[in-house]
Structures are given as C-alpha cells and as structure tokens.
Design an enzyme around this catalytic site. Structure first.
Site, PDB file in Angstrom:
ATOM      1  N   GLY A 142      39.564  15.546 -16.343  1.00 61.19           N
ATOM      2  CA  GLY A 142      38.929  14.735 -15.300  1.00 61.19           C
ATOM      3  C   GLY A 142      37.978  13.661 -15.787  1.00 61.19           C
ATOM      4  O   GLY A 142      37.092  13.234 -15.055  1.00 61.19           O
ATOM      5  N   ASN A 187      38.707  10.506 -16.439  1.00 63.48           N
ATOM      6  CA  ASN A 187      38.939   9.264 -15.678  1.00 63.48           C
ATOM      7  C   ASN A 187      38.303   9.366 -14.297  1.00 63.48           C
ATOM      8  O   ASN A 187      37.697   8.401 -13.811  1.00 63.48           O
ATOM      9  CB  ASN A 187      40.439   8.969 -15.575  1.00 63.48           C
ATOM     10  CG  ASN A 187      40.950   8.233 -16.793  1.00 63.48           C
ATOM     11  OD1 ASN A 187      40.677   7.046 -16.975  1.00 63.48           O
ATOM     12  ND2 ASN A 187      41.666   8.934 -17.658  1.00 63.48           N
ATOM     13  N   MET A 234      49.413  16.187 -13.646  1.00 61.16           N
ATOM     14  CA  MET A 234      50.590  16.485 -14.456  1.00 61.16           C
ATOM     15  C   MET A 234      51.781  16.933 -13.602  1.00 61.16           C
ATOM     16  O   MET A 234      52.394  17.971 -13.849  1.00 61.16           O
ATOM     17  CB  MET A 234      50.248  17.566 -15.496  1.00 61.16           C
ATOM     18  CG  MET A 234      49.110  17.181 -16.424  1.00 61.16           C
ATOM     19  SD  MET A 234      49.379  15.602 -17.250  1.00 61.16           S
ATOM     20  CE  MET A 234      50.588  16.116 -18.454  1.00 61.16           C
ATOM     21  N   ILE A 243      55.174  15.131 -11.151  1.00 66.21           N
ATOM     22  CA  ILE A 243      55.844  13.943 -10.612  1.00 66.21           C
ATOM     23  C   ILE A 243      55.681  13.955  -9.098  1.00 66.21           C
ATOM     24  O   ILE A 243      55.834  15.002  -8.466  1.00 66.21           O
ATOM     25  CB  ILE A 243      57.332  13.964 -11.016  1.00 66.21           C
ATOM     26  CG1 ILE A 243      57.439  13.757 -12.520  1.00 66.21           C
ATOM     27  CG2 ILE A 243      58.131  12.933 -10.240  1.00 66.21           C
ATOM     28  CD1 ILE A 243      58.823  13.910 -13.077  1.00 66.21           C
ATOM     29  N   HIS A 293      48.295   5.518 -17.625  1.00 65.57           N
ATOM     30  CA  HIS A 293      49.108   6.100 -18.692  1.00 65.57           C
ATOM     31  C   HIS A 293      48.573   5.602 -20.038  1.00 65.57           C
ATOM     32  O   HIS A 293      48.295   4.410 -20.195  1.00 65.57           O
ATOM     33  CB  HIS A 293      50.572   5.684 -18.504  1.00 65.57           C
ATOM     34  CG  HIS A 293      51.468   6.292 -19.534  1.00 65.57           C
ATOM     35  ND1 HIS A 293      51.862   7.608 -19.468  1.00 65.57           N
ATOM     36  CD2 HIS A 293      52.028   5.792 -20.659  1.00 65.57           C
ATOM     37  CE1 HIS A 293      52.615   7.889 -20.520  1.00 65.57           C
ATOM     38  NE2 HIS A 293      52.733   6.802 -21.261  1.00 65.57           N
ATOM     39  N   ASP A 323      59.453   5.657  -8.005  1.00 65.81           N
ATOM     40  CA  ASP A 323      60.240   6.859  -8.316  1.00 65.81           C
ATOM     41  C   ASP A 323      60.679   6.933  -9.779  1.00 65.81           C
ATOM     42  O   ASP A 323      61.356   7.875 -10.174  1.00 65.81           O
ATOM     43  CB  ASP A 323      61.431   6.995  -7.366  1.00 65.81           C
ATOM     44  CG  ASP A 323      62.327   5.780  -7.398  1.00 65.81           C
ATOM     45  OD1 ASP A 323      62.068   4.861  -8.208  1.00 65.81           O
ATOM     46  OD2 ASP A 323      63.289   5.737  -6.609  1.00 65.81           O
TER      47      ASP A 323
HETATM   48  C1  GRF Z   1      44.610  10.383 -19.683  1.00 65.37           C
HETATM   49  O1  GRF Z   1      44.898  10.128 -21.021  1.00 65.37           O
HETATM   50  C2  GRF Z   1      45.542   9.628 -18.793  1.00 65.37           C
HETATM   51  O2  GRF Z   1      45.949   8.409 -19.330  1.00 65.37           O
HETATM   52  C3  GRF Z   1      46.722  10.548 -18.673  1.00 65.37           C
HETATM   53  O3  GRF Z   1      46.159  11.842 -18.632  1.00 65.37           O
HETATM   54  C4  GRF Z   1      44.895  11.829 -19.296  1.00 65.37           C
HETATM   55  C5  GRF Z   1      43.900  12.366 -18.331  1.00 65.37           C
HETATM   56  O4  GRF Z   1      42.624  12.514 -18.913  1.00 65.37           O
HETATM   57  N1  GRF Z   1      47.518  10.238 -17.520  1.00 65.37           N
HETATM   58  P1  GRF Z   1      41.390  12.876 -17.989  1.00 65.37           P
HETATM   59  O5  GRF Z   1      41.746  14.185 -17.270  1.00 65.37           O
HETATM   60  O6  GRF Z   1      41.166  11.760 -17.041  1.00 65.37           O
HETATM   61  O7  GRF Z   1      40.251  13.074 -18.932  1.00 65.37           O
END
Ligand code: GRF
Length: 206
Positions: free
Chosen positions: A18, A20, A95, A97, A114, A147
């Site tokens: 978490g 981000n 994680m 889709i 990403h 998609d």
């Molecule tokens: C990040 O590297 C993001 O790009 C990828 O999953 C990771 C998530 O990290 N999609 P966090 O949970 O936000 O620390």
C-alpha cells in the site's frame, strides 16, 4: 472523447503493502491533490495497506476473492464502490484482473500503475524482467484499465536508468519513487477533465 469523472471520490483497491495508496493520501493531506478517498478495498485480509487505511481513519473493507467466481467478487466490490459514490477506481498493487462487470461499470474510470515502461515487461516481476533483459532504462506507467493485461491507454510514464550494479531491489526502489509521484499527477489529470482519448492515445490538455 474527453474523460470527466462525475466527482472526486476515489475507490482504492489494493492487495499488499500500500505504498502507492499512502503516497496518494499524503498528496491529498498536503493539499496537492484535490480528491477524497471514499473507500479502500482489499482482497487480502492481512494486506498492510488495509491496516494503514484503518489507522488513517479511512473506510476500509476486506472482500475475499479466493475460491470464488471472479464475477461474484467483482459484483460485490462494484456494489460497494457504487454505494460510496466512487467515480474513479485506483488500482494500487491490486493483484487481480478486473473483469467485464468492473470495466462496464467504470468505462475509462479505472486506473492502474505498473512498474515498467509499457508495453515493455507487462505482468508480474516487471522490474526483474527489465533487469534480466538487459534494458538500460525502465520506469513506471499509469494507464486506464481495459480488458488487456497492463494494456490500456497510457496517461503518464516516468523513466529511470538501470545501472550496472542494480539489483531487483535497488531498481524497484528507484522506480517506486517515481510511481509515488506520477500516480497522483495522473489522478489529478483525470479528475480535472484534462484527458482526451484519441484511439490508443491519451491527449492531455493544458
Ligand atoms: C507497485 O510496484 C505497483 O507498480 C504494482 O504493484 C506495486 C504495489 O506497491 N502494480 P504498493 O502496494 O503500492 O507499495
């Protein structure tokens, strides 16, 4: 087509650390991002991001995804997001889709980040992929979700060099710093109605 969410209420979906999500809340708290976190949803009960949300006093729910049909899970999450009047869904290390139920409810209303310069190195372990491939630059990408896996129209990217003594950890840290910066910037661009979709291109107005 110009994208203009109906309000500034975000729904954050996460499965792990978490960071981000935390960077986004930090931007909101400091007044640099005009948005409101309406709800945090995690499909992993022990996700540190979920705990961070609760500690921060934000509405946060765990919805189990394991051993369930995708559509059933998607419907449950979509219902919560709609109940909370969310207009922009932010995948922050989520994680899973997202299926058609999601995509049809929020057309151009779901963002993902990403850790590579897409279309290079989609899928898992993007930093390791870039390093092992021998790329000299990698970075991160914020894109609308469609998609295709890590395939929707790109809003923002940031490049970082790959150094000869890099490990997956050092490269990931360099990229993560950029992730924390551009995710909030991209959210702001979308919420401010500055993104126009022209085919695959996202044209950003000043
Ligand atoms: C990040 O590297 C993001 O790009 C990828 O999953 C990771 C998530 O990290 N999609 P966090 O949970 O936000 O620390």
């Amino acid at each position: 087509m110009r994208i203009q969410p109906a309000n500034r209420r975000l729904g954050i979906l996460l499965s792990g650390r978490g960071s981000n999500f935390e960077a986004i809340t930090g931007r909101i708290a400091s007044g640099k991002l005009n948005a409101e976190i309406a709800i945090v949803v995690s499909n992993v009960e022990s996700a540190p991001g979920l705990e961070r949300a609760r500690v921060g006093g934000l509405p946060a729910v765990y919805i189990a995804s394991q051993h369930r049909p995708r559509e059933e899970f998607d419907r449950e999450v979509v219902e919560i997001l709609r109940d909370q009047n969310v207009s922009l869904v932010v995948l922050a290390g989520f994680m899973r889709i997202v299926g058609p139920v999601f995509l049809n409810t929020f057309p151009y209303g779901i963002l993902n980040i990403h850790p590579s310069l897409l279309p290079a190195f989609p899928g898992t372990e993007a930093q390791r992929q870039a390093l092992e491939y021998g790329a000299k630059f990698s970075g991160c990408t914020v894109h609308f979700v469609d998609d295709a896996l890590d395939g929707g129209p790109i809003i923002l990217q940031s490049a970082v060099p790959i150094l000869s003594d890099d490990t997956v950890e050092t490269l990931s840290a360099r990229i993560l710093k950029e992730e924390h910066r551009i995710y909030s910037e991209a959210i702001d661009l979308v919420l401010s109605g500055r993104c126009e979709i022209q085919g695959r291109r996202v044209v950003i107005s000043l």
